[in-house]
Design a protein around this motif. Structure first.
Motif, short mmCIF file in Angstrom:
data_model
loop_
_atom_site.label_atom_id
_atom_site.label_comp_id
_atom_site.label_asym_id
_atom_site.label_seq_id
_atom_site.Cartn_x
_atom_site.Cartn_y
_atom_site.Cartn_z
N LEU A 1 -0.37 -25.38 -0.79
CA LEU A 1 -1.37 -25.67 0.23
C LEU A 1 -0.67 -26.13 1.49
O LEU A 1 0.52 -26.45 1.48
N ASP A 2 -1.41 -26.14 2.57
CA ASP A 2 -0.96 -26.67 3.84
C ASP A 2 -1.90 -27.81 4.21
O ASP A 2 -3.09 -27.74 3.90
N LEU A 3 -1.37 -28.84 4.86
CA LEU A 3 -2.24 -29.95 5.23
C LEU A 3 -3.33 -29.53 6.21
O LEU A 3 -4.36 -30.19 6.33
N ALA A 4 -3.12 -28.42 6.93
CA ALA A 4 -4.13 -27.91 7.85
C ALA A 4 -5.16 -27.03 7.16
O ALA A 4 -6.12 -26.59 7.79
N ASP A 5 -4.98 -26.77 5.86
CA ASP A 5 -5.95 -25.92 5.14
C ASP A 5 -7.32 -26.56 5.12
O ASP A 5 -7.44 -27.77 4.88
N PRO A 6 -8.37 -25.78 5.31
CA PRO A 6 -9.72 -26.32 5.09
C PRO A 6 -9.96 -26.51 3.59
O PRO A 6 -9.42 -25.77 2.76
N LEU A 7 -10.74 -27.50 3.26
CA LEU A 7 -11.05 -27.77 1.87
C LEU A 7 -11.63 -26.54 1.17
O LEU A 7 -11.35 -26.28 0.00
N GLU A 8 -12.42 -25.77 1.90
CA GLU A 8 -13.10 -24.59 1.34
C GLU A 8 -12.11 -23.61 0.72
O GLU A 8 -12.44 -22.91 -0.24
N GLY B 1 -8.72 -35.20 -5.45
CA GLY B 1 -8.48 -35.06 -6.88
C GLY B 1 -8.94 -33.71 -7.40
O GLY B 1 -8.28 -33.10 -8.26
N ALA B 2 -10.06 -33.24 -6.86
CA ALA B 2 -10.56 -31.91 -7.25
C ALA B 2 -9.61 -30.81 -6.80
O ALA B 2 -9.43 -29.81 -7.50
N VAL B 3 -8.99 -30.98 -5.62
CA VAL B 3 -8.00 -30.01 -5.15
C VAL B 3 -6.82 -29.95 -6.13
O VAL B 3 -6.35 -28.87 -6.51
N VAL B 4 -6.34 -31.12 -6.54
CA VAL B 4 -5.23 -31.18 -7.50
C VAL B 4 -5.61 -30.46 -8.79
O VAL B 4 -4.84 -29.64 -9.33
N GLU B 5 -6.80 -30.73 -9.31
CA GLU B 5 -7.22 -30.12 -10.57
C GLU B 5 -7.36 -28.61 -10.44
O GLU B 5 -6.98 -27.85 -11.36
N ARG B 6 -7.88 -28.15 -9.30
CA ARG B 6 -8.07 -26.71 -9.12
C ARG B 6 -6.72 -25.98 -9.04
O ARG B 6 -6.54 -24.92 -9.64
N LEU B 7 -5.76 -26.56 -8.31
CA LEU B 7 -4.48 -25.87 -8.12
C LEU B 7 -3.54 -26.05 -9.31
O LEU B 7 -2.68 -25.21 -9.54
N ARG B 8 -3.68 -27.13 -10.05
CA ARG B 8 -2.83 -27.35 -11.22
C ARG B 8 -3.45 -26.81 -12.50
O ARG B 8 -2.75 -26.60 -13.49
#
Length: 471
Positions: free
Chosen positions: A91-98, A169-176
């Protein structure tokens, strides 16, 4: 004493007067704060220097291996997981959450907005007081965000948001592809040997209490699994483990995050509140000014517990204070005082001066005095064939520079360039401009011209120089 923090016989122990002052501060904090117990610890350069505690139960004072709930210090652990994803290119810190977690209704917010509490999201999830109710009442992100979750324009102000960290936390779960707590244990806790930092309490641990504000009486506080809100405040830990984690926040660890990444976490990300310029927030890290010192770390609280971790980079110090009271002890101030006591009484010994192991002798031509207009600067050659620019008198803009990857080593001076690391010139390029005969004319730093004499050579000075010269 049991501790997960390293000890080293070569590390000087604190003076008895310093140890007495630290214990005095913890004792006063426990007594005046009317806390059932309070434990403090101080580390320096990866080694435990001191621990001390006070308790209302004789013979049962906690030590650096006693677990307390640490509340929002959990957010810093979550931020480390997100930064690891960035370092891996996921991911990039500029990425939108979507891009990573669709259909939240706030998908335009960036990862950086969420990390720095610049998202504008509400401070708390809707419904009953989430810290005192089971996480099963908020089974998913829709229950955590509710309706009209955004209160402020993104990126404009700091507005602390617990739901924002549930989204991370949801981002972490989705990508991991695994639960947040499993990723945390595998990627952070195990590599750093934080064996006493856990999702739920593991004995020995303190019980959480509320102390009556107008009577010396206590009431046990409930302890709930926060469910989807866990990345914002779930963890239990010890003073020893948090000292180790604080050392990581200062030095980095290649198994988890490198030094540059943790330094980025300690850099302010959004403007502070208008009436709180003494504080700020980086990427999952709180920032505070304490006199002339800048502290980085995080505070935490959940019903029955308050916690604080502060680090001071220049002194290599980490201080932790933990208490099992809902309110009372000013835990942030106590922890900052632990840093101050050691830093004032026993400042860090500087490393011995040593000459550089090797350097490009041709770069010595750039060392010495330079002028930007009439402002005098020094340029110093430092390790790694880097350069340091600093004002020689008064105020001025200074920066450190490292050779650029493509044009930083070897070759003629006119083919070399350096990139600014910090200060006003962070990210800017410094290059050497040569005359036709190959000698150095001037330095170009982001279009600013630095010459060996004020406004000379004339042909290098933008706008020219009065033909009659100095008078």
């Amino acid at each position: 004493m049991t501790s997960s923090f390293e000890t080293d016989p070569l590390v000087e122990s604190l003076l008895p007067t310093t140890r007495r002052a630290l214990l005095q501060r913890v004792a006063v904090g426990q007594s005046q704060g009317r806390a059932p117990s309070l434990v403090g610890a101080v580390g320096r350069d990866g080694h435990l220097l001191w621990e001390g505690s006070r308790s209302c139960v004789d013979g049962h004072a906690p030590d650096s291996d006693t677990q307390f709930r640490i509340g929002s210090i959990t957010k810093t652990f979550t931020a480390v997981l997100v930064m690891r994803l960035r370092e891996e290119g996921l991911l990039d810190l500029a990425d939108p959450l979507e891009k990573h977690v669709p259909d939240t209704g706030v998908g335009e917010l960036t990862i950086a907005h969420l990390l720095g509490h610049g998202s504008g999201l509400r401070a708390e999830p809707p419904g009953e007081w989430w810290e005192r109710t089971p996480g099963t009442q908020r089974p998913g992100l829709s229950e955590i965000l509710g309706q009209d979750a955004a209160l402020h324009p993104a990126g404009r102000r700091h507005h602390y948001s617990n739901p924002g960290y549930a989204l991370l936390g949801a981002v972490v779960e989705r990508l991991r592809g695994e639960p947040w707590e499993d990723a945390l244990r595998r990627e952070v806790l195990e590599p750093l040997a934080l064996d006493r930092t856990t999702y739920g309490p593991v004995a020995p641990h303190a019980g959480g209490w509320a102390v009556h504000p107008w009577a010396d009486a206590m009431l046990p506080e409930p302890s709930h699994d926060l469910g989807a809100m866990a990345p914002a405040g779930q963890l239990w830990s010890t003073a020893g483990d948090l000292c180790r984690f604080g050392a990581f926040l200062l030095q980095g660890d290649e198994r988890v995050l490198n030094a540059a990444a943790v330094r980025e976490m300690r850099t302010p990300s959004v403007p502070p509140e208008p009436d709180d310029w003494a504080g700020g927030y980086g990427l999952g890290v709180q920032l505070a000014r304490r006199g002339r010192r800048t502290l980085a770390g995080h505070t935490g609280s959940l019903p029955g517990f308050v916690a604080c971790l502060w680090t001071h980079a220049e002194e290599g110090l980490v201080a932790v204070a933990l208490s099992n009271a809902t309110s009372g002890p000013g835990i942030g101030g106590i922890t900052a005082d632990l840093v101050t006591i050691v830093a004032d009484a026993e400042p860090r010994l500087p490393a011995p001066w040593r000459p550089m192991a090797s350097f490009d002798k041709g770069l010595l031509e750039l060392a010495g005095q330079w002028y930007w207009g009439t402002n005098a600067f020094g340029v110093k050659l430092v390790a790694g064939n880097g350069l340091e620019l600093y004002p020689l008198r008064g105020g001025g803009r200074g920066s450190r520079f490292v050779p650029t990857r493509d044009h930083g080593t070897g070759g003629a001076l006119g083919e070399r360039s350096w990139r600014g690391l910090d200060g006003y010139y962070a990210g800017e390029t410094l290059r050497v401009v040569l005359r036709a005969d190959g000698t150095v004319s001037h330095l170009d730093l982001g279009t600013f011209v630095f010459t060996r004499q004020p406004y000379d050579p004339v042909d290098a000075v933008p706008g020219g120089v009065d033909p009659d010269g100095w008078r």
